[in-house]
Write a protein that holds these residues in place. Structure first.
Motif, PDB file in Angstrom:
ATOM      1  N   LYS A   1      59.829   4.977  25.841  1.00  0.00           N
ATOM      2  CA  LYS A   1      59.576   6.124  24.960  1.00  0.00           C
ATOM      3  C   LYS A   1      59.617   5.697  23.492  1.00  0.00           C
ATOM      4  CE  LYS A   1      61.631  10.619  23.775  1.00  0.00           C
ATOM      5  NZ  LYS A   1      62.759  11.537  24.078  1.00  0.00           N
ATOM      6  N   HIS A   2      60.653   4.942  23.122  1.00  0.00           N
ATOM      7  CA  HIS A   2      60.801   4.516  21.727  1.00  0.00           C
ATOM      8  C   HIS A   2      59.679   3.559  21.310  1.00  0.00           C
ATOM      9  CE1 HIS A   2      65.360   5.489  22.120  1.00  0.00           C
ATOM     10  NE2 HIS A   2      64.650   6.554  21.788  1.00  0.00           N
TER      11      HIS A   2
ATOM     12  N   CYS B   1      56.696   3.660  22.191  1.00  0.00           N
ATOM     13  CA  CYS B   1      55.414   4.359  22.081  1.00  0.00           C
ATOM     14  C   CYS B   1      55.434   5.523  21.088  1.00  0.00           C
ATOM     15  CB  CYS B   1      54.999   4.879  23.452  1.00  0.00           C
ATOM     16  SG  CYS B   1      54.526   3.584  24.609  1.00  0.00           S
ATOM     17  N   GLU B   2      56.575   5.758  20.447  1.00  0.00           N
ATOM     18  CA  GLU B   2      56.734   6.960  19.628  1.00  0.00           C
ATOM     19  C   GLU B   2      55.721   7.084  18.498  1.00  0.00           C
ATOM     20  OE1 GLU B   2      61.350   8.489  20.068  1.00  0.00           O
ATOM     21  OE2 GLU B   2      60.912   6.842  18.708  1.00  0.00           O
ATOM     22  N   SER B   3      55.350   5.982  17.859  1.00  0.00           N
ATOM     23  CA  SER B   3      54.514   6.085  16.656  1.00  0.00           C
ATOM     24  C   SER B   3      53.133   5.460  16.843  1.00  0.00           C
ATOM     25  CB  SER B   3      55.219   5.398  15.478  1.00  0.00           C
ATOM     26  OG  SER B   3      55.475   4.030  15.792  1.00  0.00           O
ATOM     27  N   ILE B   4      52.697   5.300  18.097  1.00  0.00           N
ATOM     28  CA  ILE B   4      51.434   4.575  18.299  1.00  0.00           C
ATOM     29  C   ILE B   4      50.383   5.374  19.079  1.00  0.00           C
ATOM     30  CG2 ILE B   4      52.413   2.260  18.086  1.00  0.00           C
ATOM     31  CD1 ILE B   4      52.581   2.087  21.091  1.00  0.00           C
ATOM     32  N   ASN B   5      50.561   6.686  19.201  1.00  0.00           N
ATOM     33  CA  ASN B   5      49.563   7.533  19.856  1.00  0.00           C
ATOM     34  C   ASN B   5      49.173   6.974  21.230  1.00  0.00           C
ATOM     35  OD1 ASN B   5      47.808   9.743  20.060  1.00  0.00           O
ATOM     36  ND2 ASN B   5      46.088   8.598  19.214  1.00  0.00           N
TER      37      ASN B   5
ATOM     38  N   ASN C   1      45.841   3.044  23.438  1.00  0.00           N
ATOM     39  CA  ASN C   1      45.773   4.053  22.392  1.00  0.00           C
ATOM     40  C   ASN C   1      44.966   5.244  22.899  1.00  0.00           C
ATOM     41  OD1 ASN C   1      43.951   5.226  20.050  1.00  0.00           O
ATOM     42  ND2 ASN C   1      45.854   4.522  19.109  1.00  0.00           N
TER      43      ASN C   1
ATOM     44  N   SER D   1      52.744  10.486  27.118  1.00  0.00           N
ATOM     45  CA  SER D   1      52.886   9.970  25.751  1.00  0.00           C
ATOM     46  C   SER D   1      53.387   8.533  25.764  1.00  0.00           C
ATOM     47  CB  SER D   1      53.858  10.853  24.961  1.00  0.00           C
ATOM     48  OG  SER D   1      55.110  10.897  25.607  1.00  0.00           O
TER      49      SER D   1
END
Length: 307
Positions: free
Chosen positions: A121-122, A124-128, A172, A197
């Protein structure tokens, strides 16, 4: 039927109410659920049996599926001491397979996959991040399109080989969506973005590898009672060193589920799925050998009657 392979489902097999029949009818199942709740600090009875949205969040999905799978396996093993030729899991299910094979204490396994979910989860948090299901194309066509788009800078990879004409991609989310017309043009019956996500089994998860390796070193043991088949290689392994390296690599590599089943089908009589029936459905597309699923006390009794 003594010539069997034990198989364990991964994410996507979760549903509210799974494991409830075990919990209601087995003191062993109840004890396993209570101890798991104490270990990770959240209540599995509410997660598994009451309507909630946490069961779809990967840090909760993973321990929930693993726990139900291991309860099913433990209840089977209490009555039937048959040793399988090997254990095999789909993605997360490889951790269930390791625990069933004796290399991972079930409570350590519950905490390990909870932490694995958090790490994924962490990362992938900021990579759409996202995933896409594809139906109707052969592996080579999908791989060729993905490789060409990677050369153009797109972040897209094959993530799960689930059966002929059934592949899941990761990467992505916008890049995946942009490929939909290409796949349709190539003959895909379906190209659908999944409500996820996290981009499992692709290089976007490389940031999670070092921490996962630390947990693997901490909790894996050498106590294998049966070989485990790797998602990464489709080959069997039976040591902590191999397990640690392969499970770290599994984070960023495609799940070769179809290839793994094909590699072993000629040497076994049947497959037994613990805690779900998704793999039984996949296996119908891959092999003529029967797959039996244990999801409740009735199906447990039916499978036990075969041995």
């Amino acid at each position: 039927m003594n010539n069997s392979i034990f198989i364990f489902p991964g994410q996507g097999s979760q549903k509210i109410g799974m494991g409830k029949d075990f919990y209601d009818n087995s003191s062993l199942a109840k004890e396993m659920i209570e101890k798991a709740s104490q270990r990770v600090g959240f209540d599995f009875t509410s997660l598994l049996f009451e309507e909630n949205d946490r069961l779809e969040q990967t840090e909760y999905t993973q321990p929930a599926i693993l726990l139900v799978s291991l309860i099913a396996h433990r209840l089977f093993n209490e009555v039937c001491k048959v040793t399988p030729k090997a254990a095999l899991g789909h993605s997360l299910g490889e951790f269930s397979a390791l625990s069933a094979a004796g290399a991972l204490n079930y409570l350590d396994a519950v905490e390990l996959v909870h932490q694995r979910g958090l790490l994924m989860k962490h990362a992938c948090e900021s990579i759409n991040a996202g995933m896409m299901a594809l139906l109707g194309l052969d592996d080579a066509t999908v791989e060729a399109i993905a490789a060409k788009e990677q050369e153009l800078g797109k972040k897209v990879w094959a993530a799960n080989y689930n059966g002929d004409g059934q592949i899941v991609l990761a990467g992505n989310k916008d890049d995946l969506a942009s490929l939909e017309p290409l796949f349709k043009e190539a003959g895909a019956k379906k190209a659908v973005l999944l409500p996820m996500s996290v981009a499992s089994h692709c290089p976007l998860l490389s940031a999670a590898q070092p921490s996962l390796e630390g947990y693997l070193e901490q909790w894996l043991t050498e106590s294998f009672t049966t070989p485990v088949i790797s998602n990464v290689t489709s080959n069997a392994y039976q040591t902590k060193t191999e397990a640690k390296a392969l499970l770290s690599q599994q984070l960023i590599s495609p799940v070769k589920y179809k290839q793994s089943i094909l590699a072993v089908e000629s040497s076994v009589d049947c497959f037994i799925e613990f805690g779900g029936s998704v793999l039984k459905g996949l296996n119908k597309r891959i092999t003529q050998k029967p797959t039996y699923s244990i999801t409740d006390m009735k199906s447990l009794e039916e499978v036990l009657a075969l041995f």
